[in-house]
Design a protein around this motif. Structure first.
Motif, PDB file in Angstrom:
ATOM      1  N   ARG A   1       8.098 -28.574 -19.543  1.00 39.35           N
ATOM      2  CA  ARG A   1       9.185 -27.817 -20.176  1.00 39.35           C
ATOM      3  C   ARG A   1       9.553 -26.590 -19.347  1.00 39.35           C
ATOM      4  NH1 ARG A   1       6.353 -28.845 -24.850  1.00 39.35           N
ATOM      5  NH2 ARG A   1       5.477 -26.738 -24.848  1.00 39.35           N
ATOM      6  N   ASN A   2       8.544 -25.904 -18.821  1.00 41.43           N
ATOM      7  CA  ASN A   2       8.804 -24.687 -18.049  1.00 41.43           C
ATOM      8  C   ASN A   2       9.443 -24.970 -16.690  1.00 41.43           C
ATOM      9  OD1 ASN A   2       7.826 -22.975 -20.017  1.00 41.43           O
ATOM     10  ND2 ASN A   2       5.723 -23.092 -19.251  1.00 41.43           N
ATOM     11  N   LEU A   3       9.339 -26.206 -16.216  1.00 40.12           N
ATOM     12  CA  LEU A   3       9.925 -26.558 -14.929  1.00 40.12           C
ATOM     13  C   LEU A   3      11.385 -26.993 -15.039  1.00 40.12           C
ATOM     14  CD1 LEU A   3       6.990 -28.529 -13.289  1.00 40.12           C
ATOM     15  CD2 LEU A   3       7.847 -26.290 -12.637  1.00 40.12           C
ATOM     16  N   ARG A   4      11.927 -27.016 -16.245  1.00 34.74           N
ATOM     17  CA  ARG A   4      13.329 -27.417 -16.406  1.00 34.74           C
ATOM     18  C   ARG A   4      14.268 -26.388 -15.798  1.00 34.74           C
ATOM     19  NH1 ARG A   4      13.226 -28.606 -22.673  1.00 34.74           N
ATOM     20  NH2 ARG A   4      11.996 -30.496 -22.633  1.00 34.74           N
ATOM     21  N   GLY A   5      15.457 -26.847 -15.445  1.00 28.80           N
ATOM     22  CA  GLY A   5      16.519 -25.929 -15.060  1.00 28.80           C
ATOM     23  C   GLY A   5      16.318 -25.312 -13.693  1.00 28.80           C
ATOM     24  N   THR A   6      16.697 -24.039 -13.577  1.00 27.73           N
ATOM     25  CA  THR A   6      16.679 -23.345 -12.298  1.00 27.73           C
ATOM     26  C   THR A   6      15.783 -22.118 -12.392  1.00 27.73           C
ATOM     27  OG1 THR A   6      18.611 -22.071 -12.935  1.00 27.73           O
ATOM     28  CG2 THR A   6      19.012 -24.081 -11.686  1.00 27.73           C
ATOM     29  N   THR A   7      15.571 -21.490 -11.241  1.00 29.14           N
ATOM     30  CA  THR A   7      14.759 -20.278 -11.180  1.00 29.14           C
ATOM     31  C   THR A   7      15.375 -19.319 -10.171  1.00 29.14           C
ATOM     32  OG1 THR A   7      12.526 -19.443 -10.890  1.00 29.14           O
ATOM     33  CG2 THR A   7      13.217 -21.163  -9.387  1.00 29.14           C
TER      34      THR A   7
END
Length: 68
Positions: free
Chosen positions: A42-48
């Motif tokens: 879940r925490n690795l979803r999307g962008t950073t």
């Protein structure tokens, strides 16, 4: 003097925010997901937003720093 060129790979992989930070896709999602916990996935979803050190490297390939 001709225009400077932006690195093609950088155009495809990174974006600049309005304040000049660099946004990148989150790493570590391509394979081996069975080893990761559900919360990690879940925490690795999307962008950073990249760290300061990495932002300096990427911005050097954006000669005009244009945010799309």
């Amino acid at each position: 003097m001709p225009k400077m060129k932006t690195k093609s790979g950088v155009k495809k992989r990174f974006r600049l925010t309005g304040t000049g930070k660099v946004i990148a896709g989150q790493a570590g999602k391509r394979h081996g997901m069975i080893k990761r916990t559900k919360s990690q996935i879940r925490n690795l979803r999307g962008t950073t937003i990249l760290s300061k050190a990495d932002q300096g490297i990427v911005k050097s390939f954006f000669p005009y720093g244009s945010a799309r």
